[in-house]
Design an enzyme around this catalytic site. Structure first.
Site, PDB file in Angstrom:
ATOM      1  N   ASN A   1       1.773   3.272  11.270  1.00 58.59           N
ATOM      2  CA  ASN A   1       1.049   3.649  12.504  1.00 58.59           C
ATOM      3  C   ASN A   1       1.550   2.790  13.649  1.00 58.59           C
ATOM      4  O   ASN A   1       2.166   1.743  13.436  1.00 58.59           O
ATOM      5  CB  ASN A   1      -0.462   3.408  12.326  1.00 58.59           C
TER       6      ASN A   1
ATOM      7  N   MET B   1      -1.413  -7.254   7.093  1.00 63.82           N
ATOM      8  CA  MET B   1      -2.415  -8.160   6.504  1.00 63.82           C
ATOM      9  C   MET B   1      -1.938  -8.815   5.212  1.00 63.82           C
ATOM     10  O   MET B   1      -2.760  -9.232   4.391  1.00 63.82           O
ATOM     11  CB  MET B   1      -3.702  -7.368   6.228  1.00 63.82           C
ATOM     12  N   SER B   2      -0.641  -8.931   5.037  1.00 65.32           N
ATOM     13  CA  SER B   2      -0.154  -9.462   3.753  1.00 65.32           C
ATOM     14  C   SER B   2       1.164 -10.202   3.930  1.00 65.32           C
ATOM     15  O   SER B   2       1.525 -10.616   5.026  1.00 65.32           O
ATOM     16  CB  SER B   2       0.033  -8.314   2.758  1.00 65.32           C
TER      17      SER B   2
ATOM     18  N   TYR C   1      -8.066 -11.161   2.724  1.00 61.89           N
ATOM     19  CA  TYR C   1      -9.322 -10.563   3.188  1.00 61.89           C
ATOM     20  C   TYR C   1     -10.224 -10.103   2.042  1.00 61.89           C
ATOM     21  O   TYR C   1     -11.391  -9.803   2.250  1.00 61.89           O
ATOM     22  CB  TYR C   1      -9.052  -9.400   4.160  1.00 61.89           C
ATOM     23  N   GLU C   2      -9.683 -10.052   0.823  1.00 59.84           N
ATOM     24  CA  GLU C   2     -10.519  -9.591  -0.291  1.00 59.84           C
ATOM     25  C   GLU C   2     -11.547 -10.642  -0.691  1.00 59.84           C
ATOM     26  O   GLU C   2     -12.633 -10.318  -1.142  1.00 59.84           O
ATOM     27  CB  GLU C   2      -9.651  -9.228  -1.493  1.00 59.84           C
TER      28      GLU C   2
ATOM     29  N   ALA D   1       2.885  -2.221   4.160  1.00 60.66           N
ATOM     30  CA  ALA D   1       2.640  -1.236   5.207  1.00 60.66           C
ATOM     31  C   ALA D   1       2.239  -2.023   6.453  1.00 60.66           C
ATOM     32  O   ALA D   1       1.513  -3.014   6.351  1.00 60.66           O
ATOM     33  CB  ALA D   1       1.513  -0.300   4.783  1.00 60.66           C
TER      34      ALA D   1
ATOM     35  N   HIS E   1      -2.851   0.643  -4.347  1.00 65.07           N
ATOM     36  CA  HIS E   1      -1.983  -0.277  -5.083  1.00 65.07           C
ATOM     37  C   HIS E   1      -1.983   0.119  -6.560  1.00 65.07           C
ATOM     38  O   HIS E   1      -2.817   0.900  -7.008  1.00 65.07           O
ATOM     39  CB  HIS E   1      -2.458  -1.720  -4.923  1.00 65.07           C
TER      40      HIS E   1
ATOM     41  N   HIS F   1      -5.028  -9.769  -1.299  1.00 68.43           N
ATOM     42  CA  HIS F   1      -4.951 -10.143   0.113  1.00 68.43           C
ATOM     43  C   HIS F   1      -6.017 -11.187   0.410  1.00 68.43           C
ATOM     44  O   HIS F   1      -7.080 -11.183  -0.208  1.00 68.43           O
ATOM     45  CB  HIS F   1      -5.230  -8.932   1.009  1.00 68.43           C
TER      46      HIS F   1
ATOM     47  N   HIS G   1      -7.422   2.744   6.876  1.00 67.16           N
ATOM     48  CA  HIS G   1      -6.730   2.537   5.592  1.00 67.16           C
ATOM     49  C   HIS G   1      -6.300   3.879   5.010  1.00 67.16           C
ATOM     50  O   HIS G   1      -5.227   3.994   4.415  1.00 67.16           O
ATOM     51  CB  HIS G   1      -7.631   1.762   4.627  1.00 67.16           C
TER      52      HIS G   1
ATOM     53  N   SER H   1       0.831  -1.216   0.000  1.00 62.33           N
ATOM     54  CA  SER H   1       0.000   0.000   0.000  1.00 62.33           C
ATOM     55  C   SER H   1       0.855   1.251   0.000  1.00 62.33           C
ATOM     56  O   SER H   1       1.719   1.418   0.861  1.00 62.33           O
ATOM     57  CB  SER H   1      -0.870   0.054   1.255  1.00 62.33           C
TER      58      SER H   1
HETATM   59  N1  HPA Z   1      -2.545  -3.553  11.454  1.00 57.06           N
HETATM   60  C1  HPA Z   1      -2.662  -4.345  10.371  1.00 57.06           C
HETATM   61  N2  HPA Z   1      -2.291  -3.991   9.164  1.00 57.06           N
HETATM   62  C2  HPA Z   1      -1.775  -2.761   9.012  1.00 57.06           C
HETATM   63  C3  HPA Z   1      -1.614  -1.875  10.085  1.00 57.06           C
HETATM   64  C4  HPA Z   1      -2.032  -2.301  11.380  1.00 57.06           C
HETATM   65  O1  HPA Z   1      -1.929  -1.580  12.389  1.00 57.06           O
HETATM   66  N3  HPA Z   1      -1.066  -0.743   9.586  1.00 57.06           N
HETATM   67  C5  HPA Z   1      -0.894  -0.940   8.251  1.00 57.06           C
HETATM   68  N4  HPA Z   1      -1.307  -2.162   7.897  1.00 57.06           N
END
Ligand code: HPA
Length: 268
Positions: free
Chosen positions: A229, A205-206, A82-83, A110, A58, A80, A241, A28
């Site tokens: 973050n 998540m990847s 989750y998609e 990310a 993306h 991903h 996101h 991302s």
């Molecule tokens: N958690 C999960 N996936 C993420 C995060 C997070 O805090 N930040 C960016 N992708």
């Protein structure tokens, strides 16, 4: 007919038959690197089996060409779990990288940080990962090749070379364990506390399915997270996101320099 023969014919037709040395997967907000490649871009839409429109932030293109003097194949976007609930959603693109002759993949993503000393904007080289999802892209694979050893999945030589590249660019490269959380909801503070106890330094998540697939397909692998973050419960910072996409550029510029320097050193 061999696996993905039509896809390979399409790609070689447009980009030439020369093998890329590395496959790069951009997370991302990190898609800009694909624009720096001197080469040919093919929309995923022209490559059956590659992910669909996917996730905002993306850049869904396969780009093949020279970066830092090394031939690379860049996956500008990823699918991903989750998609659509498929942990093997990146199997065809990874097979294609292997079939094109890539010796290794370098994945980027990310991620949220679990460490106060690793704030937003940091880069973290994955020393290892925790599959916190319980999912696996090789479930259903019928051959014994599915029993992939993961002891050195994050390749020690690649990691050393990436560390050297970061040092040469005077960029701080943290190192730590990445936990794969299925998403798409973010984690709870309790989950983050649990992950910390389990030994995770970052969460996302990847990437983990791609590392498993790369090893299954005989490619080496390494990955770098850009911290967008602090993970849930660790700061007052918003988690969303939108925030991920807004913060990714903080690390992205550094990450591009590390990867470009790494690729330049590989030509020497
Ligand atoms: N958690 C999960 N996936 C993420 C995060 C997070 O805090 N930040 C960016 N992708």
């Amino acid at each position: 007919m061999s696996r993905n023969a039509e896809l390979l014919a399409t790609i070689r037709d447009r980009a030439g038959a020369k093998a890329p040395r590395y496959g790069l997967i951009l997370g991302s907000g990190l898609g800009h690197l694909a624009d720096k490649v001197e080469g040919v871009a093919i929309d995923y839409a022209d490559l059956p089996g590659f992910p669909g429109a996917g996730v905002s932030g993306h850049n869904p293109k396969l780009v093949i060409g020279q970066l830092g003097g090394t031939r690379v194949a860049i996956l500008g976007g990823r699918a991903h779990y989750y998609e659509h609930g498929r942990a093997d959603a990146m199997r065809v693109p990874l097979e294609v990288l292997a079939d094109l002759g890539a010796e290794a993949i370098l994945a980027t993503n990310a991620a949220g940080s679990l460490r106060p000393d690793m704030p937003t904007g940091s880069l973290m080289l994955l020393s290892d990962h925790i599959n916190f999802s319980g999912l696996n892209p090789l479930i259903g694979e019928p051959t014994d090749a599915r029993f992939v050893p993961m002891g050195d999945a994050h390749d020690p030589d690649l990691r050393a070379a990436l560390r050297e590249a970061a040092a040469a660019e005077d960029i701080d490269l943290q190192e730590g364990v990445y936990a794969w959380y299925s998403g798409p909801s973010f984690e709870t503070p309790a989950e983050i506390r649990a992950l910390r106890i389990l030994g995770a330094d970052a969460v996302g998540m990847s990437t983990v399915p791609e590392i498993i697939l790369a090893r299954f397909l005989g490619m080496k692998a390494a990955a770098i997270s850009t911290i967008t973050n602090m993970a849930a419960g660790l700061s007052d910072e918003a988690i969303s996101h939108e925030h991920t996409k807004a913060m990714a550029p903080l690390g992205a510029a550094k990450l591009e320099r590390v990867l470009t320097r790494f690729l330049r050193s590989e030509t020497a």
